[in-house]
Scaffold this motif. Structure first.
Motif: not given
Length: 905
Positions: A583-609
């Motif tokens: 699973a790859l996830q790319n997230i961009q959070n935007k808050f009020n204009r005076s607050i810096e935007d936040q970028h986050r990326k996640y890469a995960n390998l999840f087992p399935v059984f």
């Protein structure tokens, strides 16, 4: 009551004596060429005169069968049937006390070119996963509805709450001639459809969304298909009713359905102030087919009204539903529904918060009024051009408008001050919302056996706008809290858009190994804009902007998944699956204009059984869960002096490890079913609220991450039926459920662990004698327990008891007496609130006109005027109790007329 119970007791005593005058047959079935036993063959004894069913059973693993309690006073016939073999028939004339042993009966497989001799059909036939019942073999009274017929069918159970089980499994759909006519949960709606319209009832596994049979048989629900007689292919059925009662109660409405071969058109209209739609959930599905588009209108308010939540509601609604099949390949549906719901609600609550040196107590009351208008449009297109391809498309459009008004008052005190503060709040708001969504799927079975491709697409567009005016008045009696008064306008503008596409490919590597590959991507865009302005005393406009009360948030999320999975078949009935979910996830959070935007990326390998067999399944998976965007906004929002919320931009996603399993088994011979299920989830980086509460009750909350969260649940159901006679049927059911929730918490200087336990055990007994006397009883014991560790907090225990009974007596002729009784007891409820309630509903119905199509009903709801809605719960060293206004005693007189016109042959 004695007049009712005495005949029942005499019947049970007499039945044991009566059994001595009955006969028994037994024997075994085997294949003539291999001498191997024949399991699951239907062995039935019917009346020789009209082939109505007397008793039946299924052969066991050894091919053996045994039928007891057979009549000796009339000619009967034995019918033995099994797919692939000719049906065997034999006349019987049994003597009292006789045990007739047929020994081993040999069957020779039928050839395709053999001539089939027409004769009476077997009452029950099993074909792989399909059970077929011949309706003619189950005699019902004139004008009986389908519900009464279902009570007589082997393995079918109609519960007191109206739900239907088949061999202990729930029903997902009820079809008419294979058409999705009743929706997802029609069930008791069959009380509006006459049993004599049916020719056959089929029951089979619901594999419509599982064409490759990947779901374990233990998890698959059932579908009931009602096959109509040929004369019903062109008909019109309907129902109209109207009633008035005490306390200005009223109801009125009508529903009309027209069948023309493959076309079905339904109209509905209703109005009432009884907290209901005017039609039961089942009646909507039964005669209207309004859930064919796949919606959940009854639950989300599309049809308006409900019978829960303690509100007083007035509902007016109307709608149109059209179903049409173009041959066997194309199926369409169109639904429109409009609902107006006016709701009045009143509630009171009491809360005790225990801190280190004192206890804070608060009491509050509120009244709310709302008006909601909703337009709902839905559709369905199903196309199966051949046996290899399937296409399904479902669009939905909702348009809503609402107006709300509320008043609330609260006061607080602690062990040091007899009065801390008083708060009054008035508000009114108006808003509108719209949503459009669709789902599309395409399935193709490829040339190689077991090879297939399945493409799924979904889209959801949502928008809501509202304006809320609130007048807040805080009177303080302590120096640290200042009096506060404001007149405020809050404007909300929210949008959310979601889209997704996934492709699943299945390829058989060998006889025992299969490869499954699932690839997909999704896009999500969420925007929340909140603007708060106080009223300017100089010009009377709301133009004093409050930056600390306002926000403009948005989140854009891109997600990609790739899940290869290897499946290994162990014999014919067991399958082991192992895989990885990347699973790859790319997230961009935007808050009020005076607050810096936040970028986050996640890469995960999840087992399935997963590991599954014919009667069980076990699975394991992992996933992450993002915190809500409002929890991450890095500002302090001071709603009032009594409540502040501080966001935490450093919150991490929650990581879950989940394992679940279930066991299901049904014994045809003994009509016994049992089901056990459970699950366990371990969580890391739980998002919990860290709270600080001062001596005056003012609180500040901020979310933080904490490991160690656990959620576990387990339950079981056991059912036994005694249904081998046309005259009487008995059903016994026992259930058990437990869940445990463990979470850390922070309260002032205390850091501890809270455990919440929910426990329920229930038992029900259903008895039916010739559809003239029906009684259903139940007992439920519920208990919620809250305990703490690492802190010296008092544990809280909330037990409750519920005893219920429903009785229907059809005697004398054309008279129906219904009663429903519930006793609720909550021994630990705080003083000042009701601990118990006896709720009794009674009704007497007089049937009239040809085929009893008309009926006059006089009913009373809550005869003893004791109905209550009280709930108590505990959290972080506080105990809260709430009580809601509910619909109290009223009398109602209603006249109803049902009709059916058949134009077929």
């Amino acid at each position: 009551m004695f007049k009712i119970l005495a005949p029942l007791l005499l019947f049970l005593i007499a039945s044991s004596t009566y059994a001595q005058n009955k006969a028994t047959i037994k024997g075994a079935l085997a294949d003539s060429s291999s001498n191997s036993p024949i399991e699951y063959a239907t062995v039935a004894v019917v009346n020789a005169k009209d082939t109505s069913l007397i008793s039946y059973t299924l052969s066991d693993k050894k091919g053996a069968f045994n039928l007891s309690g057979l009549p000796t006073d009339r000619p009967t016939k034995l019918i033995i049937s099994y797919v692939g073999y000719p049906t065997r028939r034999q006349n019987l004339l049994l003597k009292a006390g006789e045990i007739k042993d047929f020994g081993t009966l040999l069957f020779t497989g039928a050839h395709l070119k053999e001539v089939v001799i027409q004769g009476e059909r077997s009452p029950v036939v099993i074909k792989k996963d399909t059970i077929e019942f011949n309706v003619e073999a189950f005699k019902t009274r004139p004008n009986a509805v389908v519900e009464e017929l279902l009570r007589k069918l082997p393995g079918v159970q109609v519960n007191a709450d109206g739900s239907i089980l088949v061999n202990g499994k729930s029903i997902s759909k009820l079809l008419i001639d294979g058409k999705e006519f009743f929706g997802n949960d029609p069930l008791v709606a069959t009380r509006n459809l006459d049993a004599d319209l049916l020719d056959q009832i089929q029951i089979y596994d619901d594999r419509e969304n599982d064409p490759d049979h990947k779901i374990s048989a233990s998890k698959v629900s059932k579908i009931i298909n009602l096959k109509l007689k040929s004369k019903i292919k062109k008909s019109t059925i309907g129902k109209f009713y109207g009633g008035t009662g005490s306390r200005d109660r009223y109801e009125g409405g009508g529903i009309l359905s027209n069948f023309r071969d493959t076309l079905q058109v339904s109209l509905i209209g209703l109005s009432n102030n009884l907290n209901k739609t005017g039609f039961s959930q089942d009646e909507l599905y039964n005669m209207g087919g309004f859930n064919r588009s796949g919606g959940s209108g009854y639950y989300d308010g599309t049809f308006g009204g409900n019978s829960w939540g303690g509100n007083m509601q007035k509902v007016s609604a109307g709608g149109l539903n059209i179903n049409n099949n173009y041959g066997k390949k194309l199926k369409t549906n169109l639904t429109y529904f409009y609902t107006q719901t006016n709701t009045n609600a009143a509630s009171s609550s009491f809360n005790e918060q225990t801190l280190k040196d004192l206890k804070i107590t608060s009491a509050s009351s509120s009244r709310n009024w709302s008006s909601d208008d909703k337009h709902a449009i839905g559709g369905l297109i199903e196309w199966k051009p051949d046996t290899l391809n399937q296409f399904r498309y479902q669009p939905k459009l909702n348009l809503g408008y609402d107006t709300r008004e509320s008043t609330a008052f609260s006061n607080s005190f602690n062990t040091l001050h007899p009065k801390l503060n008083e708060v009054s709040n008035r508000s009114n708001s108006n808003g509108n919302n719209s949503s459009f969504s669709h789902t599309a799927s395409y399935y193709r079975r490829l040339k190689k056996k077991g090879e297939s491709i399945n493409i799924q697409h979904n889209l959801s567009l949502n928008k809501s706008i509202s304006n809320r005016y609130s007048f807040y008045d805080l009177k303080s009696y302590v120096e640290s809290i200042k009096p506060e008064l404001f007149d405020r306008l809050e404007e909300n503008n929210n949008k959310s858009n979601d889209a997704g596409l996934s492709v699943e490919y299945n390829y058989p590597l060998s006889k025992v190994f299969d490869l499954e590959i699932n690839a997909g991507g999704s896009y999500s865009n969420f925007t929340e804009k909140v603007s708060n302005n106080d009223k300017n005393p100089e010009d009377g406009n709301y133009n004093i902007f409050l930056p600390n009360q306002s926000s403009e948030l948005s989140r854009i999320t891109w997600t990609q998944n790739l899940r290869p999975q290897l499946s290994y078949a162990i014999g014919k009935e067991y399958r082991l699956k192992l895989g990885i979910n990347a699973a790859l996830q790319n997230i961009q959070n935007k808050f009020n204009r005076s607050i810096e935007d936040q970028h986050r990326k996640y890469a995960n390998l999840f087992p399935v059984f997963s590991f599954q067999g014919p009667s069980f399944s076990v699975s394991y998976s992992e996933r992450i869960e993002q915190p809500r965007l409002a929890q991450m906004q890095p500002i302090v929002r001071e709603y009032t002096q009594l409540y502040k919320y501080t966001g935490n931009p450093d919150l991490k996603p929650k990581y879950n490890r989940e394992i679940s399993g279930n066991v299901y088994k049904y014994n045809h011979e003994k009509q016994l079913n049992y089901n056990m299920y459970g699950g366990l989830t371990f969580s890391e980086n739980n998002t919990i609220e860290k709270s600080t509460i001062d001596a005056n009750g003012a609180s500040t909350t901020t979310p933080i991450n904490k490991d160690g969260g656990i959620y576990a649940y387990m339950g079981s159901n056991i059912g036994k039926q005694f249904k081998k006679s046309q005259d009487w049927q008995i059903g016994l059911n026992n259930s058990f459920y437990l869940n445990i929730n463990k979470n850390a918490f922070f309260l002032n200087e205390d850091e501890g662990i809270q455990y919440n336990y929910r426990f329920r055990v229930g038992q029900s007994v259903n008895f039916n004698y010739q559809s003239s006397f029906t009684i259903s009883t139940k007992y439920d014991y519920n208990q919620s327990i809250t305990t703490y560790k690492k802190v010296d907090y008092k544990n809280v225990n909330n037990p409750s008891h519920n005893i219920g009974a429903e009785l229907t007596l059809r005697w004398p002729k054309r008279i129906i007496i219904d009663s429903k009784y519930n006793f609720n007891y909550n021994p630990k409820i705080t003083q000042g609130f009701s601990k118990s309630a006896n709720i009794l509903n009674l009704a007497i119905t007089v049937q009239m006109l040809k085929k009893d199509r008309g009926q006059f009903k006089l009913s009373v709801f809550d005869l003893l005027d004791q109905s209550i809605s009280v709930y108590q719960y505990a959290n972080e060293n506080s105990v809260s109790i709430s009580e809601q206004q509910i619909l109290r005693r009223y009398f109602l007189a209603t006249y109803q007329y049902k009709f059916s016109i058949h134009k077929g042959k």
